[in-house]
Design an enzyme around this catalytic site. Structure first.
Site, PDB file in Angstrom:
ATOM      1  CD  GLU A 419      -2.897  -1.259   2.274  1.00 31.37           C
ATOM      2  OE1 GLU A 419      -2.799  -0.342   3.165  1.00 31.37           O
ATOM      3  OE2 GLU A 419      -3.796  -2.294   2.462  1.00 31.37           O
ATOM      4  CD  GLU A 495      -3.477  -5.865   4.256  1.00 29.95           C
ATOM      5  OE1 GLU A 495      -2.064  -5.769   3.997  1.00 29.95           O
ATOM      6  OE2 GLU A 495      -3.908  -4.925   4.855  1.00 29.95           O
TER       7      GLU A 495
END
Length: 813
Positions: A419, A495
């Site tokens: 991210e 994720e």
């Protein structure tokens, strides 16, 4: 001050010692602390691995951050209480010890991890600096040693800055420190690379490339023996050559009828290479490896050894709950055993390089790995995060990681980040390409992914298209669009889920919620609550089951961890640990564990009933009952009355994976569930009863026998039960412990994310009628006795055995 060392490898010319005991530590900065003459006698005596911050105390002022978490779509900065666990990791700390090394040898210090900004001094002179606290690094200290072979002083200065992490990072020499002594002609640290270019059931080719330093143009003879998992020799090569232009020395082998590595059969081979120069043995080096084949096929998926499979993985942070960040092989083994029993077959090291012990255990126990180095690149997430060092250090950090772990068969994929804000930028793809190219250069055998949460952006700016494997964090609604638009025609759930729950806590009415908070700062264990940006497990199950182009998933997270206490992360102290875990901070499975087990481990029987059935004051109120099972159908009885059969169906995603009776009315007594197989035959039964008055303590160890090495651990689950052995789920009284004999009390945890009691004191309140006591073996064999007492309860005593471990070694290593 003298270091106590444990020898781990010894040969004619190579020795490796572990600097474990005999260290001195003090928090704070000290002028002259690197000098041999510095007086550290008043410092604390510690063993390494050591995490200075886990001892607390908890305090919301510790690293209190006022930030906006942009990846969670926050636009305004707020007070993030407990973001890094409320523990005092910030500051400077010093470690000092002494070590010996034979004269005339090349000596390297290897640090498996040092948190952080490590400055290493030997005999008062700086040996090296390594800023990234998660990476392993090494430094040649030969020129700094006493030439007469006398003891040398080793000092390490570490500094953790405020706002340098989004979770609890730990502090100190939290991983092992090694001294490696070799001849001048030697294999350097992480100096071999094993690949298996061809793998069939009947044969496999094995290529070993060995970097050799110090030959100075002389011929070198390399004799390598390949040993099978049973220790027998299956291949051997004896070659002589020169090292030209620094190129590795290459040997190729054929292994007939290889024992392939997989999660089901974690077979491991060893290549033992002996080096000779001028007829003299100069080094011996062991490379452990596995023989297996990995393939990622567009529009088909992932194959291991020619067999298609999907990742049933979890993400884990590096802390070990009440042990903090200080690595312990026994604790890691306990975690992995729980995950394997759940059906998990893969680990993502989120979001940093792992401890070597974790990778070794995944090799041995059979769990695939995605190893990930960074949570940020050149654009900051944290004011004092890794972005400060990225431009100068990223390649060096990547090279260390890749060379360290490229021989481990459990590693099936590299991730280059999580991210990262760089994914949004117009030139972000250039950074991603640079990192991916490093991976391909150092290890062309594995693909590269990156955990991307800004999916709309990365689909449009080319970032996702250049990766070998596109990894999506959440955003389940965009999977199909990503598949349609990206050239790879594969999608990895890098994720997933981020469902939140507190073990043994149930909220009414039972309904799906996002971002729900409550006055008690807990989340419902009905497993229907998530964060605004995340989802429930059932969505990810369906994506894997229904789409051939999905590679599977890595759930956030396998275990609760210190810090990041969403959804109680803003002005919500005392929350200081996560609620995402399938297993809580005390290593006790939550209800969600059995939901995953029912889907992932379908060969094992799962029949789990929730909630508990002790609800004084709820008589006559609707109290839904959920069943997690691998069977397709079950019937529910409450005090003998049938509430009917339920079968899994496709009406909703939750009905597809769970059996739910939403109209059950609570009355004290018993809940009985009968499960039926696909043929309609009764196959299993489970009963949950209303608990009576708390009567006694029950102690349940994860193991009865420990190794007398001073490191081994037993996890003992404490339960408060009534006279019939039923768990008393509302009993949270204080329990005290004592350990006698050949072991010591190490830590305690109860899994309550709001509990501020120290982990290191032999007392703690139960949570949901349970907690976990961790007992550590001593160095001498004998009985270890744990006693647990609480006011108003019958005490419990448990005796375990600590034994010496004997092993037969069939080679000098």
């Amino acid at each position: 001050m003298a270091a106590v060392v444990a020898s781990t490898t010894v040969s004619a010319q190579r020795a490796e010692t572990l600097l474990e005991r005999g260290w001195r530590f003090s928090k704070g900065d000290f002028a002259g602390a690197a000098a041999p003459a510095f007086d550290d006698s008043k410092w604390e005596a510690v063993s390494v691995p050591h995490d200075w911050a886990i001892y607390g105390p908890f305090d919301e002022r510790n690293d209190l951050q006022e930030v906006a978490v942009t990846q969670n779509f926050e636009r305004k900065a707020t007070r993030k209480t407990g973001r890094t666990g409320g523990l005092p990791y910030v500051g400077v700390g010093w470690y000092r010890t002494t070590f010996s090394a034979p004269a005339g040898k090349i000596v390297n210090l290897v640090f498996d991890g040092a948190m952080s900004e490590a400055r290493v001094y030997v005999n008062g002179r700086e040996a090296c600096f390594w800023p990234y606290g998660y990476n392993s690094f090494h430094c040649d200290v030969t020129s700094l040693l006493h030439p007469d072979g006398s003891d040398n002083t080793l000092a390490v200065r570490l500094e953790n800055r405020p706002e340098s992490s989004r979770w609890y990072p730990g502090a100190g020499l939290y991983r092992n420190v090694h001294v490696i002594s070799t001849d001048s002609v030697r294999v350097p640290v992480w100096g071999t690379q094993v690949t298996t270019p061809l793998v069939y059931n009947e044969m496999a080719s094995v290529r070993l490339r060995t970097t050799i330093e110090g030959t100075n143009g002389r011929d070198v003879r390399v004799v390598t023996s390949v040993l099978a998992p049973d220790g027998s020799e299956v291949a051997r090569k004896d070659n002589v050559g020169k090292i030209h232009h620094g190129q590795p020395f290459e040997q190729n082998f054929i292994v007939n009828n290889p024992n392939l590595w997989s999660p089901e059969t974690p077979n491991l081979y060893r290549a033992i290479s002996t080096l000779y120069v001028d007829g003299r043995e100069v080094d011996r080096y062991v490379t452990r490896f596995g023989i297996r084949n990995i393939e990622y096929v567009s529009d088909f998926g992932f194959m291991l050894n020619g067999q298609p499979r999907k990742f049933r993985g979890v993400c884990n942070h590096h802390d070990l709950g009440p042990l903090g960040a200080a690595v312990n092989r026994s604790a890691l083994r306990h975690q992995l055993a729980l995950l394997k029993e759940m059906g998990c077959d893969a680990i993502r090291t989120a979001h940093n390089m792992p401890a070597p012990e974790l990778v070794e255990l995944c090799d041995e126990m059979g769990l695939m790995m995605m190893i990930e180095p960074f949570d940020e690149w050149d654009i900051a997430k944290c004011a004092n995060g890794y972005h400060r060092y990225f431009d100068e250090w990223a390649e060096r950090d990547m090279v260390n990681m890749l060379r360290h772990y490229r021989n481990n068969p459990c590693v099936v994929m590299w991730s280059i980040g999580n991210e990262v804000p760089t994914q949004w930028s117009a030139d972000g793809y250039k950074v991603a390409r640079m990192l991916q190219d490093i991976c391909h250069r150092e290890d062309p055998t594995r693909p590269v992914t990156c955990g991307m949460d800004q999916v709309a952006n990365v689909l449009g700016n080319g970032f996702a298209a250049l990766l070998d494997i596109p990894g999506l964090n959440y955003r389940t609604h965009l999977y199909k669009e990503a598949y349609d638009r990206l050239p790879q025609n594969l999608i990895l759930g890098s994720e997933t889920a981020s469902t939140v729950s507190s073990r043994g806590v149930y909220k009414f009415p039972v309904e799906p919620k996002k971002g729900a908070t409550y006055p008690d700062h807990q989340s419902s264990s009905y497993d229907v609550e998530a964060c605004p940006w995340s989802n429930l497990p059932d969505e990810d199950f369906a994506l894997a089951d229904d789409n051939h182009w999905t590679l599977g998933q890595f759930v956030w997270t396998g275990f609760d961890y210190l810090g990041e206490p969403s959804p109680y992360d803003t002005d919500a102290w005392p929350n200081h640990s996560s609620m995402f875990g399938i297993i809580d901070l005390a290593s006790i499975p939550k209800d969600r564990y059995y939901l995953y087990r029912s889907v992932w481990n379908r060969d094992a029987e799962t029949l789990h009933v929730l909630p508990h059935w002790t609800w004084p004051g709820r008589e006559g109120e609707v109290t839904p009952v959920f069943v997690y099972t691998n069977y397709p159908t079950a019937e529910l009885f409450v005090n003998g009355r049938s509430y009917g059969k339920r079968s899994k169906n496709d009406s909703t995603l939750t009905h597809r994976y769970r059996l739910m009776w939403m109209d059950v009315v609570y009355q004290p007594g018993e809940v009985r569930v009968v499960a039926y197989d696909k043929d309609g035959k009764a196959a299993a039964e489970r009963t949950v009863r209303t608990a009576g008055k708390p009567h006694r303590i029950e102690l349940v160890p994860n193991r009865q026998n420990l190794t007398a090495d001073g490191r081994d651990l037993a996890y003992v689950t404490l339960r408060v039960v009534d006279k019939d052995g039923n768990l008393c789920p509302a009993d949270n009284r204080l329990v005290r412990f004592a350990v006698k004999g050949a072991g010591t009390f190490r830590a305690v945890a109860n899994g309550d994310p709001t509990c501020l009691e120290p982990f290191q004191e032999p007392r703690m309140h139960a949570f949901g009628g349970m907690l976990t006591v961790i007992v550590q073996s001593g160095d001498t064999p004998g009985d270890i006795t744990l006693t647990a007492k609480a006011n108003g309860l019958k005490a419990a005593e448990l005796t375990m055995q600590s034994e010496l471990e004997f092993s037969i070694v069939d080679d000098p290593f």
